[in-house]
Design a protein around this motif. Structure first.
Motif, PDB file in Angstrom:
ATOM      1  N   HIS A 226       0.860  -1.177   0.000  1.00 38.76           N
ATOM      2  CA  HIS A 226       0.000   0.000   0.000  1.00 38.76           C
ATOM      3  C   HIS A 226       0.898   1.229   0.000  1.00 38.76           C
ATOM      4  O   HIS A 226       1.717   1.414   0.908  1.00 38.76           O
ATOM      5  CB  HIS A 226      -0.923   0.007   1.227  1.00 38.76           C
ATOM      6  CG  HIS A 226      -1.894  -1.139   1.253  1.00 38.76           C
ATOM      7  ND1 HIS A 226      -3.076  -1.118   0.555  1.00 38.76           N
ATOM      8  CD2 HIS A 226      -1.830  -2.351   1.869  1.00 38.76           C
ATOM      9  CE1 HIS A 226      -3.713  -2.258   0.749  1.00 38.76           C
ATOM     10  NE2 HIS A 226      -2.983  -3.029   1.544  1.00 38.76           N
ATOM     11  N   SER A 228       2.301   5.022   0.284  1.00 40.62           N
ATOM     12  CA  SER A 228       2.135   6.215   1.104  1.00 40.62           C
ATOM     13  C   SER A 228       3.059   7.299   0.566  1.00 40.62           C
ATOM     14  O   SER A 228       3.947   7.042  -0.246  1.00 40.62           O
ATOM     15  CB  SER A 228       2.472   5.942   2.569  1.00 40.62           C
ATOM     16  OG  SER A 228       1.660   4.927   3.106  1.00 40.62           O
ATOM     17  N   LYS A 239       3.595  11.370   6.999  1.00 40.49           N
ATOM     18  CA  LYS A 239       3.272  10.258   6.114  1.00 40.49           C
ATOM     19  C   LYS A 239       1.783  10.313   5.801  1.00 40.49           C
ATOM     20  O   LYS A 239       0.959  10.505   6.699  1.00 40.49           O
ATOM     21  CB  LYS A 239       3.632   8.940   6.798  1.00 40.49           C
ATOM     22  CG  LYS A 239       3.347   7.679   5.988  1.00 40.49           C
ATOM     23  CD  LYS A 239       3.777   6.455   6.806  1.00 40.49           C
ATOM     24  CE  LYS A 239       3.494   5.158   6.085  1.00 40.49           C
ATOM     25  NZ  LYS A 239       3.873   3.972   6.897  1.00 40.49           N
ATOM     26  N   SER A 241      -1.256   8.170   3.765  1.00 42.86           N
ATOM     27  CA  SER A 241      -1.688   6.970   3.062  1.00 42.86           C
ATOM     28  C   SER A 241      -2.424   7.387   1.795  1.00 42.86           C
ATOM     29  O   SER A 241      -3.314   8.245   1.826  1.00 42.86           O
ATOM     30  CB  SER A 241      -2.610   6.138   3.948  1.00 42.86           C
ATOM     31  OG  SER A 241      -3.258   5.135   3.185  1.00 42.86           O
ATOM     32  N   ASP A 243      -4.327   5.444   0.131  1.00 44.59           N
ATOM     33  CA  ASP A 243      -5.615   4.753   0.098  1.00 44.59           C
ATOM     34  C   ASP A 243      -6.729   5.639   0.640  1.00 44.59           C
ATOM     35  O   ASP A 243      -7.788   5.789   0.031  1.00 44.59           O
ATOM     36  CB  ASP A 243      -5.556   3.455   0.903  1.00 44.59           C
ATOM     37  CG  ASP A 243      -4.695   2.401   0.222  1.00 44.59           C
ATOM     38  OD1 ASP A 243      -4.493   2.519  -1.006  1.00 44.59           O
ATOM     39  OD2 ASP A 243      -4.219   1.485   0.906  1.00 44.59           O
ATOM     40  N   HIS A 483       6.953   2.846  -0.967  1.00 41.51           N
ATOM     41  CA  HIS A 483       6.403   1.569  -1.444  1.00 41.51           C
ATOM     42  C   HIS A 483       7.581   0.687  -1.838  1.00 41.51           C
ATOM     43  O   HIS A 483       8.592   1.182  -2.345  1.00 41.51           O
ATOM     44  CB  HIS A 483       5.480   1.799  -2.645  1.00 41.51           C
ATOM     45  CG  HIS A 483       4.710   0.577  -3.053  1.00 41.51           C
ATOM     46  ND1 HIS A 483       5.241  -0.391  -3.894  1.00 41.51           N
ATOM     47  CD2 HIS A 483       3.443   0.159  -2.740  1.00 41.51           C
ATOM     48  CE1 HIS A 483       4.328  -1.344  -4.071  1.00 41.51           C
ATOM     49  NE2 HIS A 483       3.241  -1.036  -3.394  1.00 41.51           N
TER      50      HIS A 483
END
Length: 584
Positions: A226, A228, A239, A241, A243, A483
């Motif tokens: 996932h 970031s 940081k 995300s 998503d 990633h």
């Protein structure tokens, strides 16, 4: 070696020393430095706009042979309406006249001049064109396509008064009659990654670790992880995300965090602090457990890159005008590049190929590359570049991407500088971009003026999206996508017996199939013997400086030792070098 005594004269108490060079203008924020020539040029370059303060910038009057942009900047008059904006606000390309409309021959008829009429009005026994061109008499009702397909190689389309040739999908007209295959792979972004052209069509493939998007087989998606975003924000490192855009602070209470990078394999992050003049590292989940990696002889490091395979950090120093490296513990330190550097800023490395890339926004702005051992240095971008703040590598697409804060563009090119193109030009969106990173089909960047993080399609520049709300991030600095695929696995050719090197073993640039894989090098203060493997002590100019607590400067040459002792930004002290003698 030379022996010398250094005398330092007293300075006034509480003198503030600027971090900007004499040829630079210091913005009111006392952080940002810009070229002096950019002051009062009509283009706001300081984040606070202090370089365009009207109290200090009278409205400029351009010469009769010049054009004055809407922002009051002056450009050569012959550059207006050239098709390429020269003014930062693009005002030199406004009101340039319009071309005569081109009729779509599939739906309209061209009467001549600027007049187009629908095909339904042709041969209807009514003159709709000024001179009756739409009623050609003998041509009305005649189907030219019945005779040798009208000479068309593929499709002939009859119209009320004439005909035209067309092509099947996947083909294009080379002239008015002949069709040839379209090479869709020449269209940026036709495929996310690998593109294979075929007659009349094409197909896309993905590299290892990626799979085709089930909703669009031209796009590739990572099969694991996932993603970031990591970015420095002066007083902390955060940081986000990708998503669900959740933001967390991973390092707090930094003085002026600027550049950063990471090692995904170990979960370690490295960052520079230009106030502390140090480089730190910490576990990404335990940012409070920071450790100083580089603590001496560091002035202003705006760029930092991690070699995740050979375990070295590389950084630019715009004060010392150097590119240096060290291992993850800060040992084995070496200056790789020190000549012809003015304002080195962003840096990125590709240990898979042994190349490093960096930007320089000095008096001759450029983007350069060299082997990660410092060899084979070359300029890859030297024109239409002014303030290349940020740079990143697309390891899958084998591209270099950069942002230019003066020209308001995101651009890309191949590793060698070829196939250069503008991805996005926008004075509104790209007001003051500082750093850039890329992943999948997107580029991400930080903007000082908008105080936000944005993304756009890396092929077309479209689909611009704010990752954070505008004016929510103060001083967003260097940004990276976090990633595992950003740091693909590769063989460490130094792993076995350190490549037989006595000290530094570095990746060599891959120029051709016969290029060496590694290169031995020596830390500063040592030199490499003729065998190319062993380092021994080097003779250096050593200058005692008792007033600074003793010790020696280890750089040679007058300018170098002055700079090493007091730093290039020291403005109030005067140094006198006396009694220079040769000491064995």
């Amino acid at each position: 070696m030379f022996k010398a005594e250094a005398v330092m004269y007293d300075c006034p108490v509480n003198v503030t020393v600027s971090r900007c060079l004499p040829r630079e203008f210091e913005c009111k924020d006392r952080i940002t430095c810009i070229h002096k020539s950019w002051k009062c040029d009509g283009d706001k370059d300081c984040p606070d706009g202090s370089d365009e303060n009207m109290a200090n910038c009278p409205i400029r009057k351009c010469r009769p042979d010049q054009f004055q942009c809407h922002n009051h900047a002056c450009i050569p008059g012959h550059l207006i309406c050239s098709g390429q904006p020269e003014c930062a606000d693009g005002s030199d390309e406004l009101d340039c006249g319009t071309e005569a409309p081109k009729c779509d021959q599939k739906t309209h008829f061209h009467c001549g001049g600027n007049v187009c009429i629908p095909l339904t009005k042709v041969c209807d026994k009514r003159m709709d064109c000024p001179n009756g061109e739409d009623e050609p008499g003998d041509k009305c009702g005649h189907n030219e396509c019945t005779e040798n397909n009208g000479g068309c190689s593929q499709i002939c389309v009859d119209t009320p008064s004439s005909f035209f040739c067309d092509c099947m999908p996947g083909y294009k007209l080379m002239d008015n009659k002949t069709c040839d295959d379209i090479n869709e792979c020449e269209i940026p972004g036709a495929c996310s990654q690998l593109c294979i052209n075929e007659k009349g069509t094409f197909k896309c493939q993905c590299v290892n670790g990626y799979a085709k998007d089930p909703n669009d087989h031209t796009r590739c998606k990572p099969m694991e992880g996932h993603a970031s975003l990591l970015f420095a924000r002066r007083h902390d490192i955060r940081k986000i995300s990708l998503d669900h855009h959740e933001m967390t602070a991973i390092v707090n209470d930094t003085k002026s965090a600027t550049a950063l990078d990471f090692v995904f394999r170990t979960g370690m992050i490295f960052w520079s602090d230009i106030s502390d003049q140090k480089i730190y590292k910490a576990p990404i989940d335990e940012g409070s457990e920071r450790v100083v990696v580089i603590k001496e002889s560091l002035t202003t490091s705006d760029g930092l890159a991690v070699d995740w395979i050979y375990n070295h950090i590389y950084w630019t120093d715009t004060g010392r005008n150097t590119i240096e490296l060290a291992n993850f513990e800060g040992n084995m330190r070496k200056v790789l590049v020190r000549d012809s550097l003015e304002e080195p800023r962003a840096i990125a490395v590709n240990p898979l190929d042994g190349w490093m890339y960096w930007t320089d926004w000095g008096t001759e702005p450029k983007i350069e590359r060299a082997g990660m051992d410092g060899s084979h240095r070359q300029t890859i971008v030297s024109y239409e570049v002014k303030w290349p703040n940020g740079l990143t590598l697309d390891l899958v697409g084998r591209k270099v991407y950069w942002v230019d804060a003066k020209l308001n563009v995101i651009s890309s090119c191949n590793y060698d500088g070829s196939s250069r193109r503008v991805v996005l030009y926008s004075p509104d969106v790209l007001q003051h971009p500082f750093s850039i990173t890329t992943f999948e089909d997107s580029v991400y960047w930080t903007d000082w003026d908008k105080q936000a993080v944005y993304k756009a399609n890396k092929f077309t520049g479209k689909d611009i999206t704010a990752i954070t709300s505008t004016n929510s991030l103060q001083n967003p600095m260097v940004i990276h996508v976090y990633h595992p695929y950003r740091q693909p696995d590769g063989e460490n050719h130094c792993q076995a017996v350190n490549g037989h090197c006595s000290h530094l073993c570095l990746p060599a640039p891959h120029i051709n199939d016969k290029s060496p894989l590694i290169s031995c090098a020596c830390p500063d203060g040592l030199r490499l013997l003729g065998d190319g493997l062993m380092c021994v002590e080097d003779r250096k100019y050593k200058i005692p400086f008792r007033e600074w607590g003793g010790g020696y400067s280890t750089q040679g040459g007058d300018d170098k030792y002055r700079q090493d002792i007091i730093g290039p930004h020291f403005t109030c002290a005067t140094i006198a070098i006396q009694n220079v003698v040769l000491v064995e």
